[in-house]
Scaffold this motif. Structure first.
Motif, short mmCIF file in Angstrom:
data_model
loop_
_atom_site.label_atom_id
_atom_site.label_comp_id
_atom_site.label_asym_id
_atom_site.label_seq_id
_atom_site.Cartn_x
_atom_site.Cartn_y
_atom_site.Cartn_z
N LEU A 220 67.45 22.79 58.02
CA LEU A 220 68.13 21.55 57.81
C LEU A 220 69.79 21.70 57.27
O LEU A 220 70.63 20.98 57.90
N TYR A 420 57.37 19.04 57.95
CA TYR A 420 58.72 18.73 58.07
C TYR A 420 59.05 17.55 57.12
O TYR A 420 60.17 17.55 56.87
N VAL A 424 62.39 17.83 54.73
CA VAL A 424 63.52 16.72 54.67
C VAL A 424 63.70 16.52 53.18
O VAL A 424 65.03 16.76 52.73
N PHE A 427 65.71 19.47 51.87
CA PHE A 427 67.24 19.16 52.26
C PHE A 427 67.95 18.49 51.65
O PHE A 427 69.17 18.41 51.01
N LEU A 428 67.42 17.35 51.04
CA LEU A 428 68.17 16.03 50.28
C LEU A 428 68.02 16.85 48.87
O LEU A 428 69.36 16.55 48.38
N VAL B 28 70.15 8.78 45.48
CA VAL B 28 68.95 9.83 45.31
C VAL B 28 68.23 9.28 44.01
O VAL B 28 67.09 9.40 43.55
N LEU B 103 72.27 17.66 62.60
CA LEU B 103 71.23 17.42 61.94
C LEU B 103 70.21 16.47 62.66
O LEU B 103 69.06 16.47 62.65
N VAL B 106 68.19 18.46 65.21
CA VAL B 106 67.25 19.24 64.71
C VAL B 106 65.96 18.18 64.38
O VAL B 106 65.05 18.55 64.76
N LEU B 107 66.50 17.08 63.51
CA LEU B 107 65.23 16.12 63.14
C LEU B 107 64.51 15.46 64.72
O LEU B 107 63.35 15.62 64.62
N LEU B 110 62.21 18.32 65.97
CA LEU B 110 61.08 18.43 65.25
C LEU B 110 59.99 17.30 65.47
O LEU B 110 58.73 17.39 65.63
#
Lengths: 499, 177
Positions: A220, A420, A424, A427-428, B28, B103, B106-107, B110
């Motif tokens: 990713l 998956y 993710v 990736f983050l 985040v 991105l 790809v997601l 999946l």
């Protein structure tokens, strides 16, 4: 001299042409299985177990040793070439091994891994041969309080030393600890953080977390950056073989890694992860102190040390396995199952009652690691050619194999969903500068830390003093205090210089 | 992550990473704190059978939850403090601007793979997975890529079921495989 003649007898039993052939077959098969992400040496032995039952015990052990060393090397190979460790004990190898591969130094990384594994295995098996009775005594001394101290030491080492930014390191550790809490609590049967999803009751498997964070996260991350340069070009593998400089940079990490790995195999503390990470942390801070640290950009020391530690640990994990019947790693657990198939009951009496088998096994470990060296050192550049595959195919292949490894491990679609999702998350974390290693350490050692803390408190009837009740745990905490003080002083000094 | 393309092009991106990255950092950090809070709530509401041990199944989760909450708060403070001082080490956090299209592909791949794996079977789902990622990463020789994808997934199927005895879902090609 008695030990020596017994070992020679073991070699006599092991060194027949047929057995050498089995060893060779084992190394090749082990490497092939080990190269698949998620399928490490433990999986390699498990998958090939049915085949070995066709052989006599000695032949089977020799093939085991071959499969084991091959699997170990295969796992390291994918860690270096694809940033996809085949098993959790090769995770530390990926941190510097993959940047080395990106800098055209894949063959060197592979070579230092093979040689380091060889050196460590030979040293550790020799120690097992001569000192196993004394090592057993050390192992029996370790109780819950000591395991807890060990886990805390590993937490501190990875989140504080391995990552430059302590806050981000500890956050990553916390995320890992949280992931490990999902599922049924072993001691009380309480369901924790499953949110009613039955598939989560069994917890998040370590394979899923490892492959997800590293392999899927990497794909990713690459996709997210692909605008800045076509991802279809190939990575050039560069010049093969270790230069004199590489060798002189590698041998000290090999020795230190072996020294770190040997004691950890003896104590049943969850396998080779702690020493590999400790070795990585040690090499990194030593390099920083020397001033010309290449860490983060592919430092050969960061591959040499952890690989040596990994193999040393797994070799010495035979001590509790053979003498106490206590498996300390996944590989050891499967081997215990194999022993039982042959009617061998590991325990204090094994060395006297079935001495011929034990010595043949120890001798076959020497033979297995030698065959691996002969077979794979010349092939390191060949394996590195994997990188000649166009990058879009390479990453597509990584994702296919990651998915496959996770799906086939339990034939469960929900594991792939989790894979998956964890990808993710990986990736983050990468995108916002959080280190991956503390997450993995949290997931792997979190359960050990919690279980041993609760056991220790239950044994001490709620008295906190029980945690500091033995010289071993006091020693471990003393090491931590010293490390934290040294680190803080170093940082403050640096800040003052900068200001 | 939410990004505004205008911000990237303002040229501020060269001296400081610009407001873009810091907003992501902030998000985040908040996510960490929220995870901790949710964990704490779940810990409090956990179904615990009456146990006699000194530290029950709630102690460790509670500890981790509080730790995450504190860390999330500390991260928020760190982001805000760093936003004030211009000189910061952004080696890791300054992404070179992410390629959201790749991105996204790809997601999507999946997701499609998950939906197809046990219905259409491994050969089709695996080939799609391979092809989708390859396409996202810039593989534009569509026919050759498709050929390689099916070759990979078929080889894998053969190696796993014939060689290692592991089962992969046959799906719609059940009679053929």
């Amino acid at each position: 001299m008695d030990t020596f003649s017994l070992l020679l007898e073991g070699f006599g039993a092991a060194l027949t042409p047929m057995n050498l052939l089995w060893s060779l077959v084992g190394v090749v098969l082990g490497t092939i299985v080990g190269v698949l992400p998620g399928l490490g040496s433990a999986m390699a032995i498990a998958l090939l177990l049915p085949i070995t039952f066709q052989l006599d015990p000695t032949g089977a052990f020799i093939m085991f040793a071959g499969v084991y060393f091959g699997g170990q090397f295969g796992a390291a190979t994918t860690a270096i070439l694809l940033n996809t460790p085949g098993q959790s004990s090769s995770m530390a190898t990926a941190f510097e091994g993959y940047p080395m591969a990106e800098n055209r130094r894949a063959p060197q990384a592979l070579a230092t891994a093979v040689l380091g594994s060889f050196v460590a295995s030979i040293v550790a098996v020799t120690l097992v041969v001569f000192f196993s009775p004394y090592m057993v005594q050390l192992a029996v001394q370790f109780g819950p309080a000591e395991y807890f101290a060990l886990a805390v030491l590993a937490f501190l080492a990875t989140s504080g030393v391995v990552s430059g930014d302590v806050l981000r390191g500890v956050t990553a550790l916390g995320i890992g600890l949280a992931l490990a809490l999902v599922g049924i609590d072993e001691q009380t049967g309480t369901v924790r953080f499953a949110f009613g999803v039955t598939q989560l009751f069994g917890g998040v498997s370590i394979v899923v977390v490892t492959v997800g964070l590293l392999a899927v996260g990497e794909v990713l991350h690459t996709a997210a950056r692909s605008r800045n340069g076509a991802a279809t070009e190939t990575i050039v593998a560069g010049r093969p073989w270790l230069s004199r400089r590489d060798l002189s940079r590698s041998w000290r990490p090999w020795v230190r890694g072996t020294a770190l790995g040997v004691p950890f195999g003896v104590i049943p503390a969850g396998g080779a992860e702690i020493p590999t990470f400790l070795s990585y942390a040690a090499e990194k801070s030593l390099a920083r102190r020397r001033g010309n640290s290449e860490f983060g950009r592919g430092a050969i020391e960061g591959v040499a040390g952890p690989e040596a530690a990994n193999n040393a640990t797994t070799a010495t994990s035979l001590v509790p396995l053979l003498s106490l019947g206590l498996p300390t790693s996944a590989t050891a657990a499967i081997m215990l199952g194999a022993f039982q198939q042959y009617g061998i009951r590991p325990g204090p009496l094994l060395f006297t009652e079935q001495a011929d088998l034990v010595w043949a096994l120890l001798a076959s470990l020497f033979i297995g690691s030698a065959i691996l060296l002969v077979l794979n050192l010349p092939f390191a550049p060949v394996w590195a050619k994997l990188l000649r595959i166009p990058r879009n195919y390479l990453y597509a292949g990584i994702l296919v194999f990651a998915t496959l490894g996770v799906y086939t491990a339990r034939t469960s679609l929900s594991d792939v969903v989790l894979l998956y999702l964890v990808g993710v998350l990986g990736f983050l974390l990468r995108r916002y500068g959080f280190p991956i290693a503390p997450v993995l350490i949290g997931v792997i050692l979190g359960p050990l830390a919690e279980t041993s803390l609760r056991r220790a408190m239950a044994m001490g009837q709620g008295d906190v003093g029980v945690l500091f009740g033995s010289p071993y745990s006091i020693g471990l905490y003393a090491i931590m205090v010293v490390a934290v003080v040294v680190m803080t002083v170093g940082r403050l000094r640096k800040r003052r210089v900068a200001a | 992550m939410t990004t505004s393309p205008e911000r990237v092009r303002t040229g501020r991106a060269e001296t400081t990473p610009g407001g873009r990255v810091e907003r992501g950092d902030l998000l985040v950090a908040a996510l960490v704190a929220v995870t901790g809070t949710l964990m704490l709530l779940a810990t409090v509401r956990m179904d615990v059978s009456s146990s006699v041990s000194y530290l029950g199944p709630r102690f460790f989760p509670g500890l981790v939850a509080v730790l995450l909450m504190a860390l999330g708060a500390a991260l928020v403070v760190q982001v805000l403090l760093r936003a004030r001082s211009t000189a910061r080490d952004t080696e890791q956090t300054t992404g070179e601007g992410s390629d959201r299209r790749a991105l996204g592909i790809v997601l999507a791949t999946l997701t499609a793979h998950l939906l197809l794996l046990e219905t259409a079977g491994w050969i089709i789902a695996g080939a799609l997975l391979f092809w989708g990622v390859s396409y996202a990463l810039g593989g534009r020789k569509v026919l050759r890529d498709l050929g390689v994808s099916f070759l990979v997934s078929a080889t894998v199927q053969l190696a796993f079921s014939a060689g290692l005895g592991l089962t992969l879902p046959p799906g719609v090609l059940v009679g053929v495989v």
